[in-house]
Design a protein around this motif. Structure first.
Motif, PDB file in Angstrom:
ATOM      1  N   GLU A  79      94.910  13.720   5.007  1.00 48.44           N
ATOM      2  CA  GLU A  79      96.108  14.269   4.772  1.00 48.44           C
ATOM      3  C   GLU A  79      96.071  15.700   5.713  1.00 48.44           C
ATOM      4  OE1 GLU A  79      99.169  13.312   3.909  1.00 48.44           O
ATOM      5  OE2 GLU A  79      99.222  12.078   1.938  1.00 48.44           O
ATOM      6  N   HIS A  80      94.786  16.403   5.224  1.00 52.86           N
ATOM      7  CA  HIS A  80      94.713  17.726   5.768  1.00 52.86           C
ATOM      8  C   HIS A  80      94.481  17.481   7.397  1.00 52.86           C
ATOM      9  CE1 HIS A  80      93.389  21.651   6.414  1.00 52.86           C
ATOM     10  NE2 HIS A  80      91.988  21.362   6.777  1.00 52.86           N
ATOM     11  N   LEU A  81      93.631  16.423   7.823  1.00 54.06           N
ATOM     12  CA  LEU A  81      93.423  16.215   9.091  1.00 54.06           C
ATOM     13  C   LEU A  81      94.584  16.037  10.031  1.00 54.06           C
ATOM     14  CD1 LEU A  81      89.877  14.607   8.754  1.00 54.06           C
ATOM     15  CD2 LEU A  81      90.255  16.848   9.811  1.00 54.06           C
ATOM     16  N   ALA A  82      95.458  15.335   9.361  1.00 51.93           N
ATOM     17  CA  ALA A  82      96.623  14.846   9.840  1.00 51.93           C
ATOM     18  C   ALA A  82      97.725  15.824   9.948  1.00 51.93           C
ATOM     19  CB  ALA A  82      97.495  13.689   9.167  1.00 51.93           C
ATOM     20  N   TYR A 104      75.937  -2.831   9.717  1.00 51.69           N
ATOM     21  CA  TYR A 104      77.158  -3.803   9.511  1.00 51.69           C
ATOM     22  C   TYR A 104      77.631  -4.343  10.727  1.00 51.69           C
ATOM     23  CZ  TYR A 104      76.201  -1.603   5.079  1.00 51.69           C
ATOM     24  OH  TYR A 104      75.807  -1.082   3.630  1.00 51.69           O
ATOM     25  N   GLY A 105      77.362  -3.988  11.690  1.00 44.65           N
ATOM     26  CA  GLY A 105      77.857  -4.516  13.105  1.00 44.65           C
ATOM     27  C   GLY A 105      78.961  -3.867  13.463  1.00 44.65           C
ATOM     28  N   PHE A 106      79.604  -2.843  12.991  1.00 45.36           N
ATOM     29  CA  PHE A 106      80.836  -2.104  13.665  1.00 45.36           C
ATOM     30  C   PHE A 106      80.817  -2.162  15.205  1.00 45.36           C
ATOM     31  CE2 PHE A 106      84.292   0.804  13.996  1.00 45.36           C
ATOM     32  CZ  PHE A 106      85.351   0.250  13.075  1.00 45.36           C
ATOM     33  N   PRO A 107      81.758  -2.642  15.709  1.00 47.63           N
ATOM     34  CA  PRO A 107      81.700  -2.529  17.223  1.00 47.63           C
ATOM     35  C   PRO A 107      81.332  -1.118  17.770  1.00 47.63           C
ATOM     36  CG  PRO A 107      83.855  -3.553  16.515  1.00 47.63           C
ATOM     37  CD  PRO A 107      83.169  -2.930  15.174  1.00 47.63           C
ATOM     38  N   ARG A 108      80.270  -0.995  18.614  1.00 43.73           N
ATOM     39  CA  ARG A 108      79.882   0.340  18.927  1.00 43.73           C
ATOM     40  C   ARG A 108      80.990   0.968  19.865  1.00 43.73           C
ATOM     41  NH1 ARG A 108      74.740   2.734  19.497  1.00 43.73           N
ATOM     42  NH2 ARG A 108      74.585   4.227  21.168  1.00 43.73           N
ATOM     43  N   TRP A 109      81.616   0.207  20.607  1.00 42.98           N
ATOM     44  CA  TRP A 109      82.622   0.792  21.653  1.00 42.98           C
ATOM     45  C   TRP A 109      83.889   1.263  21.012  1.00 42.98           C
ATOM     46  CZ3 TRP A 109      87.236  -1.849  21.837  1.00 42.98           C
ATOM     47  CH2 TRP A 109      87.198  -3.038  21.494  1.00 42.98           C
ATOM     48  N   ARG A 110      83.654   1.039  19.354  1.00 45.23           N
ATOM     49  CA  ARG A 110      84.842   1.419  18.560  1.00 45.23           C
ATOM     50  C   ARG A 110      84.319   2.823  18.272  1.00 45.23           C
ATOM     51  NH1 ARG A 110      89.981  -0.897  18.941  1.00 45.23           N
ATOM     52  NH2 ARG A 110      89.808  -3.081  18.893  1.00 45.23           N
ATOM     53  N   THR A 161      90.563   8.395  17.173  1.00 46.49           N
ATOM     54  CA  THR A 161      90.975   7.761  18.414  1.00 46.49           C
ATOM     55  C   THR A 161      92.295   7.266  18.144  1.00 46.49           C
ATOM     56  OG1 THR A 161      89.983   5.745  18.056  1.00 46.49           O
ATOM     57  CG2 THR A 161      88.886   7.239  19.759  1.00 46.49           C
ATOM     58  N   ARG A 162      92.556   6.775  16.796  1.00 47.66           N
ATOM     59  CA  ARG A 162      94.039   6.265  16.514  1.00 47.66           C
ATOM     60  C   ARG A 162      94.974   7.156  16.360  1.00 47.66           C
ATOM     61  NH1 ARG A 162      94.718   0.654  13.030  1.00 47.66           N
ATOM     62  NH2 ARG A 162      96.932   1.046  12.540  1.00 47.66           N
ATOM     63  N   GLY A 163      94.255   8.384  15.774  1.00 44.92           N
ATOM     64  CA  GLY A 163      94.970   9.529  15.462  1.00 44.92           C
ATOM     65  C   GLY A 163      95.159   9.518  14.002  1.00 44.92           C
ATOM     66  N   TYR A 164      94.677  10.801  13.368  1.00 49.39           N
ATOM     67  CA  TYR A 164      94.859  10.969  11.951  1.00 49.39           C
ATOM     68  C   TYR A 164      96.336  10.884  11.217  1.00 49.39           C
ATOM     69  CZ  TYR A 164      90.085  12.483  12.271  1.00 49.39           C
ATOM     70  OH  TYR A 164      88.707  12.699  12.520  1.00 49.39           O
ATOM     71  N   PRO A 165      97.324  11.288  12.023  1.00 49.51           N
ATOM     72  CA  PRO A 165      98.905  11.068  11.347  1.00 49.51           C
ATOM     73  C   PRO A 165      99.111   9.586  11.382  1.00 49.51           C
ATOM     74  CG  PRO A 165      98.628  12.919  12.938  1.00 49.51           C
ATOM     75  CD  PRO A 165      97.397  12.225  13.202  1.00 49.51           C
ATOM     76  N   ASN A 166      98.648   8.885  12.215  1.00 48.53           N
ATOM     77  CA  ASN A 166      99.000   7.433  12.398  1.00 48.53           C
ATOM     78  C   ASN A 166      98.087   6.824  11.215  1.00 48.53           C
ATOM     79  OD1 ASN A 166     100.672   7.653  14.556  1.00 48.53           O
ATOM     80  ND2 ASN A 166      98.680   7.577  16.170  1.00 48.53           N
ATOM     81  N   VAL A 167      97.028   6.999  10.913  1.00 49.05           N
ATOM     82  CA  VAL A 167      96.135   6.446  10.032  1.00 49.05           C
ATOM     83  C   VAL A 167      96.788   6.889   8.515  1.00 49.05           C
ATOM     84  CG1 VAL A 167      93.902   6.554   8.866  1.00 49.05           C
ATOM     85  CG2 VAL A 167      94.029   6.433  11.120  1.00 49.05           C
ATOM     86  N   VAL A 168      97.221   7.930   8.265  1.00 47.05           N
ATOM     87  CA  VAL A 168      97.648   8.465   7.137  1.00 47.05           C
ATOM     88  C   VAL A 168      99.031   7.779   6.926  1.00 47.05           C
ATOM     89  CG1 VAL A 168      98.894  10.379   5.908  1.00 47.05           C
ATOM     90  CG2 VAL A 168      96.623  10.615   6.870  1.00 47.05           C
ATOM     91  N   ALA A 169      99.799   7.453   7.637  1.00 45.11           N
ATOM     92  CA  ALA A 169     101.344   6.874   7.817  1.00 45.11           C
ATOM     93  C   ALA A 169     101.070   5.634   7.481  1.00 45.11           C
ATOM     94  CB  ALA A 169     102.125   7.054   9.017  1.00 45.11           C
ATOM     95  N   ARG A 170     100.187   4.683   8.076  1.00 46.38           N
ATOM     96  CA  ARG A 170      99.783   3.429   7.994  1.00 46.38           C
ATOM     97  C   ARG A 170      99.137   2.978   6.458  1.00 46.38           C
ATOM     98  NH1 ARG A 170     101.638  -1.628   8.539  1.00 46.38           N
ATOM     99  NH2 ARG A 170     100.106  -3.103   9.525  1.00 46.38           N
ATOM    100  N   ASP A 174      88.322   7.075  28.985  1.00 48.15           N
ATOM    101  CA  ASP A 174      88.554   5.803  28.322  1.00 48.15           C
ATOM    102  C   ASP A 174      88.089   5.950  26.760  1.00 48.15           C
ATOM    103  OD1 ASP A 174      87.774   3.068  27.333  1.00 48.15           O
ATOM    104  OD2 ASP A 174      88.961   2.684  29.050  1.00 48.15           O
ATOM    105  N   ASP A 175      89.145   5.682  25.848  1.00 43.01           N
ATOM    106  CA  ASP A 175      88.577   5.853  24.478  1.00 43.01           C
ATOM    107  C   ASP A 175      87.405   4.880  24.144  1.00 43.01           C
ATOM    108  OD1 ASP A 175      90.669   7.442  23.595  1.00 43.01           O
ATOM    109  OD2 ASP A 175      91.979   6.064  23.078  1.00 43.01           O
ATOM    110  N   ARG A 176      87.457   3.716  24.542  1.00 45.18           N
ATOM    111  CA  ARG A 176      86.228   2.978  24.408  1.00 45.18           C
ATOM    112  C   ARG A 176      84.740   3.798  24.834  1.00 45.18           C
ATOM    113  NH1 ARG A 176      87.955  -2.347  27.450  1.00 45.18           N
ATOM    114  NH2 ARG A 176      88.566  -0.634  28.666  1.00 45.18           N
ATOM    115  N   SER A 177      85.071   4.369  25.923  1.00 47.08           N
ATOM    116  CA  SER A 177      83.798   5.221  26.699  1.00 47.08           C
ATOM    117  C   SER A 177      83.472   6.303  25.911  1.00 47.08           C
ATOM    118  CB  SER A 177      84.224   5.483  27.989  1.00 47.08           C
ATOM    119  OG  SER A 177      82.977   6.228  28.621  1.00 47.08           O
ATOM    120  N   LYS A 178      84.721   7.037  25.358  1.00 44.64           N
ATOM    121  CA  LYS A 178      84.416   8.077  24.198  1.00 44.64           C
ATOM    122  C   LYS A 178      83.527   7.708  23.069  1.00 44.64           C
ATOM    123  CE  LYS A 178      88.381  10.868  26.094  1.00 44.64           C
ATOM    124  NZ  LYS A 178      89.631  11.249  25.626  1.00 44.64           N
TER     125      LYS A 178
END
Length: 687
Positions: free
Chosen positions: A675-678, A631-637, A646-655, A260-264
């Motif tokens: 860009e390199h990671l994607a 800053y309270g970023f959700p720990r399970w994220r 977890t979202r995928g670097y290519p997806n982050v770059v494209a968005r 599970d991504d949240r568990s990871k």
């Protein structure tokens, strides 16, 4: 080398675990224990067994080195099954830590004898998992299921005394009598004709209502955390299904959580926290100064909190203020805060008195002549801080470390006024400093390795999470926050409301949205910073100029009810924002939750990539630790950088490219590192 020694005491076989330093239950130790149990079962002269430790710790649980490896037989479950199948009783003699798989091993025994120094816990939830070797089934059959659920859901250890009181352990023994009493218990249990195993019992149905209430409370407190949901279902099974079926459900849940991504994300956060306390590789292993006495300059909210944090951990503190009335107000503020802790039950009256006795106030800097560490917590103005460091250079001893609590100012510029720049460092505490765990340890250009190592060690003594970062405007946390704040203001200008933004952010998993958080902190704080650096934020600036500073004035992005805490939508804010948008020539539109989240979170990731490339943060996980704890970023994220993975670097770059085109904001263009990671698919965060 892993070993298990077998000792005979009369008719009882003592199985000594000897896998230093913490008896981690790796494959070799599991096999050795299994062999010893099988040998005792076959030996007709043996009537029972005692499982004990050669070290000051029973077992810290699973060997984390095996986490991402192919399982090796015997697994912990196979070992426990063999213990369960033994016709002869087994007693656990528990000293020190007994965590995770170590406690599950003990739960498979017929009895548990503990010392007062024993600490028993099932902390798997902190790794995004649940106990996977029968803990969810045996524990609620041994003690009140609601209490068992709480023990597993918090992961907090029970003391030896608490274990006996709750039924988790059978008896308390003095350390020197532990083995003798465990041996006697094994001999006594051997007189039974049949072993009384936990698998042959069921949870008491009379406790079901209390369990369900506890479960509902947990779900409300931990929204979106899959391990809590799975844990509740597993424990509920102890009421509803036979033991073997409950074990199968536990195993299915455990295996599901592993992927599970949240568990990871939770596992990533756990290991990132452990790694963040390690010194960067270029520092080496310098000498650490023994800090015994501490000075704090400034008795406001932050300075008082820092003083309380040190006093609570045994450090004598001298708190310096500008004059006697200010010093008295600071002392009264601290006394009031400690009294509130007593009323809440988080502090005893004795501890309050002891903590208060460790803090003295003064107005003369000469009172700091014996301090080993002095922390400046004055106004966030460069001239004020440089003046303070200039005065300190004349009075403190040459070996004293001088730290500034600045949240964004140039540590090197401050250090210039302190004489020896090698002993100057940033210690950016987060408010309230006596509660928040994070400390950004800001190394200046000339800060010595010894100074860095000492401050990291001191922060750890306070129970804090120190993260060493480089010196730049805003360091790591506030530098990334500035990027998010820019997008927040743009979103409000373009059509989102404070309610829209906060609703999207809480749906993402944060306890507070950015607007509510801004009101809580005080909108004038960031406003002063923007003025000092020539930056603007049209909406936020207009709110401050209208006297809307947040909760402290009863009005900010929201207006506040009589309790001063409950936010209420305010039509005046809508009117003000629309007027600012019109003045800026911005055409407003409807903005959905997906765009709100992407425009708030993805620029943070982009800035994180810049920070990594510049070397301001040593590890991507350090950024995640800072944002989870500061800053309270959700720990399970997992933190912003792991969320990108977890979202995928290519997806982050494209968005990011899509958003840059949509908004015309070129700052949203993805950084080269992303860009390199994607392109190559490599990870910047550990699995």
């Amino acid at each position: 080398m892993v070993s298990v020694e077998i000792e005979r005491r009369d008719e009882v076989s003592i199985i000594w675990m000897d896998n230093p330093p913490v008896n981690a239950l790796g494959a070799a130790l599991r096999a050795a224990i299994l062999h010893a149990v099988e040998a005792a079962v076959q030996d007709e002269a043996v009537i029972g067994m005692v499982l004990a430790s050669r070290h000051a710790i029973f077992s810290a649980g699973a060997d984390i080195k095996e986490f991402n490896q192919t399982p090796v037989s015997p697994s912990l479950r196979e070992l426990i099954d063999a213990m369960d199948a033994s016709p002869k009783p087994i007693v656990a003699a528990i000293n020190g830590v007994c965590f995770g798989g170590g406690l599950e091993l003990a739960l498979a025994c017929d009895a548990r004898i503990v010392t007062s120094t024993a600490r028993l816990a099932l902390p798997e939830v902190k790794l995004g998992l649940l106990p996977g070797a029968g803990g969810t089934q045996r524990l609620p059959r041994l003690m009140n299921p609601a209490d068992a659920l709480k023990l597993m859901a918090t992961g907090a250890p029970a003391t030896g005394d608490q274990a006996v009181t709750s039924g988790l352990a059978d008896a308390l023994a003095a350390a020197e009598r532990l083995l003798a009493e465990a041996t006697a218990k094994a001999s006594l249990l051997a007189k039974r004709t049949v072993r009384q195993r936990l698998r042959d019992t069921a949870a008491d149905q009379g406790t079901r209502d209390a369990f369900e209430k506890a479960a509902a409370t947990l779900l409300k407190a931990h929204p979106g955390e899959p391990q809590i949901e799975a844990l509740i279902e597993a424990v509920r099974g102890s009421y509803e299904v036979p033991f073997d079926e409950g074990m199968r459900q536990e195993r299915r849940s455990f295996e599901r959580l592993l992927v599970d991504d949240r568990s990871k994300s939770l596992r990533h956060a756990f290991f990132a926290e452990r790694e963040s306390g390690q010194l960067p590789g270029d520092i080496g292993s310098p000498d650490v100064i023994d800090v015994k006495t501490v000075g704090v300059i400034g008795g406001g909210t932050m300075g008082s909190g820092i003083a309380m944090a040190f006093a609570a951990n045994g450090f004598p503190v001298t708190l310096i203020e500008t004059d006697e009335p200010s010093a008295q107000r600071a002392y009264d503020r601290i006394a009031s805060s400690l009294s509130n802790s007593v009323r809440r039950g988080s502090l005893s009256e004795t501890a309050r008195s002891e903590n208060l006795a460790r803090i003295k106030t003064a107005v003369d800097y000469a009172e700091l002549s014996a301090a080993d560490l002095v922390i400046e917590a004055a106004f966030e103005e460069m001239d004020v801080k440089r003046q303070i460091f200039g005065r300190l250079a004349d009075v403190v001893k040459p070996s004293a470390i001088l730290a500034t609590n600045t949240s964004y100012l140039d540590v090197d510029a401050i250090a210039e006024a302190g004489g020896d720049a090698g002993r100057v460092i940033g210690m950016h505490f987060f408010s309230p400093a006596n509660i928040m765990k994070l400390v950004e340890v800001v190394r200046g250009r000339k800060t010595s390795a010894s100074t860095i190592a000492t401050v990291v060690k001191v922060a750890q003594k306070l129970g804090k999470l120190p993260v060493v970062v480089g010196n730049c405007h805003g360091f790591v946390g506030n530098r990334i926050l500035a990027r998010r704040s820019e997008q927040l203001d743009r979103l409000l200008l373009e059509g989102a409301t404070p309610e829209d933004v906060d609703r999207a952010f809480t749906a993402f998993g944060s306890k507070l949205g950015p607007c509510t958080m801004g009101d809580l902190a005080g909108l004038d704080i960031s406003w002063r910073m923007r003025r000092a650096t020539g930056r603007t934020a049209p909406v936020a600036d207009a709110l401050v100029e209208a006297g809307r500073l947040g909760q402290k004035t009863g009005r900010g992005y929201y207006r506040y009810a009589e309790d001063g805490r409950t936010p209420i939508s305010d039509l005046e804010v809508t009117t003000l924002i629309e007027a600012v948008s019109k003045k800026q020539g911005v055409k407003r539109r409807t903005i959905d939750q997906e765009e709100i989240i992407d425009r708030l979170i993805l620029p943070m990731i982009n800035e994180g990539a810049r920070i990594i490339e510049e070397g301001v943060a040593a590890r991507p996980g350090d950024i995640d630790v800072i944002w989870i704890h500061g800053y309270g970023f959700p720990r399970w994220r997992g933190g912003p950088m792991f969320y990108a993975q977890t979202r995928g670097y290519p997806n982050v770059v494209a968005r990011l490219k899509e958003l840059a085109t949509l908004t015309g904001d070129e700052s949203l263009r993805p950084e080269p590192l992303l860009e390199h990671l994607a392109t190559d698919g490599k990870s910047v965060a550990p699995q």
